[in-house]
Design a protein around this motif. Structure first.
Motif, PDB file in Angstrom:
ATOM      1  N   HIS A  57       0.811  -1.217   0.000  1.00 12.16           N
ATOM      2  CA  HIS A  57       0.000   0.000   0.000  1.00 12.16           C
ATOM      3  C   HIS A  57       0.847   1.270   0.000  1.00 12.16           C
ATOM      4  O   HIS A  57       0.435   2.284  -0.570  1.00 12.16           O
ATOM      5  N   THR A 143       7.097   1.740   6.892  1.00 12.28           N
ATOM      6  CA  THR A 143       5.637   1.834   7.016  1.00 12.28           C
ATOM      7  C   THR A 143       5.157   3.277   7.201  1.00 12.28           C
ATOM      8  O   THR A 143       3.959   3.525   7.220  1.00 12.28           O
ATOM      9  N   ASP A 144       6.072   4.218   7.331  1.00  6.22           N
ATOM     10  CA  ASP A 144       5.734   5.636   7.542  1.00  6.22           C
ATOM     11  C   ASP A 144       5.574   6.312   6.181  1.00  6.22           C
ATOM     12  O   ASP A 144       6.489   6.959   5.674  1.00  6.22           O
ATOM     13  N   THR A 145       4.404   6.159   5.606  1.00  2.00           N
ATOM     14  CA  THR A 145       4.169   6.643   4.245  1.00  2.00           C
ATOM     15  C   THR A 145       4.444   8.141   4.124  1.00  2.00           C
ATOM     16  O   THR A 145       5.100   8.572   3.172  1.00  2.00           O
ATOM     17  N   ARG A 146       3.959   8.914   5.066  1.00  2.27           N
ATOM     18  CA  ARG A 146       4.093  10.372   4.988  1.00  2.27           C
ATOM     19  C   ARG A 146       5.555  10.802   4.888  1.00  2.27           C
ATOM     20  O   ARG A 146       5.941  11.530   3.978  1.00  2.27           O
ATOM     21  N   ASP A 178      -0.406   9.734   2.557  1.00  2.61           N
ATOM     22  CA  ASP A 178      -0.566   8.899   3.741  1.00  2.61           C
ATOM     23  C   ASP A 178      -2.004   8.384   3.848  1.00  2.61           C
ATOM     24  O   ASP A 178      -2.234   7.197   4.114  1.00  2.61           O
ATOM     25  N   ALA A 179      -2.974   9.261   3.626  1.00  2.00           N
ATOM     26  CA  ALA A 179      -4.385   8.853   3.690  1.00  2.00           C
ATOM     27  C   ALA A 179      -4.709   7.829   2.600  1.00  2.00           C
ATOM     28  O   ALA A 179      -5.430   6.856   2.835  1.00  2.00           O
ATOM     29  N   SER A 181      -2.592   5.746   1.258  1.00  2.00           N
ATOM     30  CA  SER A 181      -1.935   4.518   1.669  1.00  2.00           C
ATOM     31  C   SER A 181      -2.817   3.748   2.653  1.00  2.00           C
ATOM     32  O   SER A 181      -2.998   2.525   2.524  1.00  2.00           O
ATOM     33  N   ASP A 182      -3.381   4.448   3.630  1.00  2.00           N
ATOM     34  CA  ASP A 182      -4.283   3.810   4.593  1.00  2.00           C
ATOM     35  C   ASP A 182      -5.507   3.235   3.879  1.00  2.00           C
ATOM     36  O   ASP A 182      -5.944   2.119   4.187  1.00  2.00           O
ATOM     37  N   ALA A 185      -4.502   0.132   1.980  1.00  2.00           N
ATOM     38  CA  ALA A 185      -4.240  -0.976   2.910  1.00  2.00           C
ATOM     39  C   ALA A 185      -5.550  -1.628   3.341  1.00  2.00           C
ATOM     40  O   ALA A 185      -5.669  -2.868   3.347  1.00  2.00           O
ATOM     41  N   MET A 186      -6.532  -0.810   3.680  1.00  2.00           N
ATOM     42  CA  MET A 186      -7.826  -1.334   4.106  1.00  2.00           C
ATOM     43  C   MET A 186      -8.494  -2.096   2.961  1.00  2.00           C
ATOM     44  O   MET A 186      -9.025  -3.184   3.151  1.00  2.00           O
TER      45      MET A 186
END
Length: 191
Positions: A57, A143-146, A178-179, A181-182, A185-186
Motif C-alpha cells: 500500500h 511503514t511511515d508513508t508520509r 498517507d491517507a 496509503s491507509d 491498505a484497508m
C-alpha cells in the motif's frame, strides 16, 4: 492475403508486448480494482515488499501520487514567454518519477543496467531500494508513508534539512499520500 494478415498479426502482437500502454488503470481509488485489472502490478509490488520490506500500500500510494500509474509519465514542459517550449521541469519519468541521476545511481548500485522506469517491476524495485536507503540513512520506517514520501520527493538530503517545512503544499500532499496509503491498505485486506 494470408501472408499480409499473418505479418500484420505479428506486428500487432509484438507491439502489445512493449513497455506498457502508458494508460492508467480505470479505478484509481480502488486498490482491488487496480490489481485485478493489472495483475502484473501486484506481482511487482509483492516482489518489492519481499525484497525490501516496503508494504504494497505504501508503494501504491507513492506511485499514485507520482504518476497516477501512467508508465510513461513526464513532468510538464516549461515555456519562455508563455509559448516557446524550453524543456521539461525535471528529468523525472515513469511510474516512479525517478530523476535521471537517481535512476543511474540505482542502476549502478544494483547492477540493473537494463532496468527501465516505464516497467512496473523496475519502478517498484527502485522505490524499494530508495525507501530502504531512507530507512537506513535517516531512520524513517518503511511503514511511515508520509515521511517516506517527503524524503522521496525532497531527496534524502533535503528531507534531513527539513526543506519540506517551507512548502505547505507539499505537507498537504504528503498527508494525502498517507491517507491514500491507509485507504489502499484497508481495501487490499478485503480483495
Amino acid at each position: 492475403m494470408s501472408k499480409l494478415f499473418r505479418a500484420l498479426a505479428l506486428v500487432l502482437l509484438a507491439a502489445s508486448c512493449g513497455g506498457g500502454s502508458g494508460t492508467a488503470p480505470n479505478q484509481l481509488d480502488n486498490a482491488c480494482s487496480i490489481v485485478r485489472e493489472r495483475p502484473e502490478y501486484l506481482r511487482a509490488f509483492k516482489a518489492t515488499e519481499r525484497k525490501y520490506g516496503v508494504p504494497v500500500h505504501v508503494q501504491m500510494a507513492t506511485i499514485y501520487q507520482e504518476s497516477k500509474f501512467i508508465s510513461d509519465a513526464r513532468t510538464p514542459n516549461r515555456y519562455a514567454a508563455g509559448v516557446i517550449p524550453i524543456g521539461r521541469q525535471s528529468s523525472a519519468f515513469g511510474y516512479s518519477q525517478a530523476l535521471d541521476g537517481t535512476w543511474e545511481e540505482y542502476q549502478r548500485e544494483t547492477g540493473k543496467r537494463s532496468s527501465r522506469r516505464d516497467r512496473i517491476g523496475d519502478a517498484t524495485d527502485f522505490m524499494g531500494w530508495y525507501m530502504t536507503k531512507t530507512y537506513e540513512g535517516l531512520g524513517v520506517p518503511l511503514t511511515d508513508t508520509r515521511n517516506q514520501y517527503l524524503a522521496y520527493h525532497e531527496g534524502r538530503t533535503g528531507f534531513a534539512r527539513g526543506s519540506y517545512n517551507s512548502k505547505p503544499w507539499l505537507l498537504r500532499v504528503a498527508g494525502e499520500v498517507d491517507a491514500r496509503s491507509d485507504m489502499y491498505a484497508m481495501q487490499l485486506r478485503s480483495c
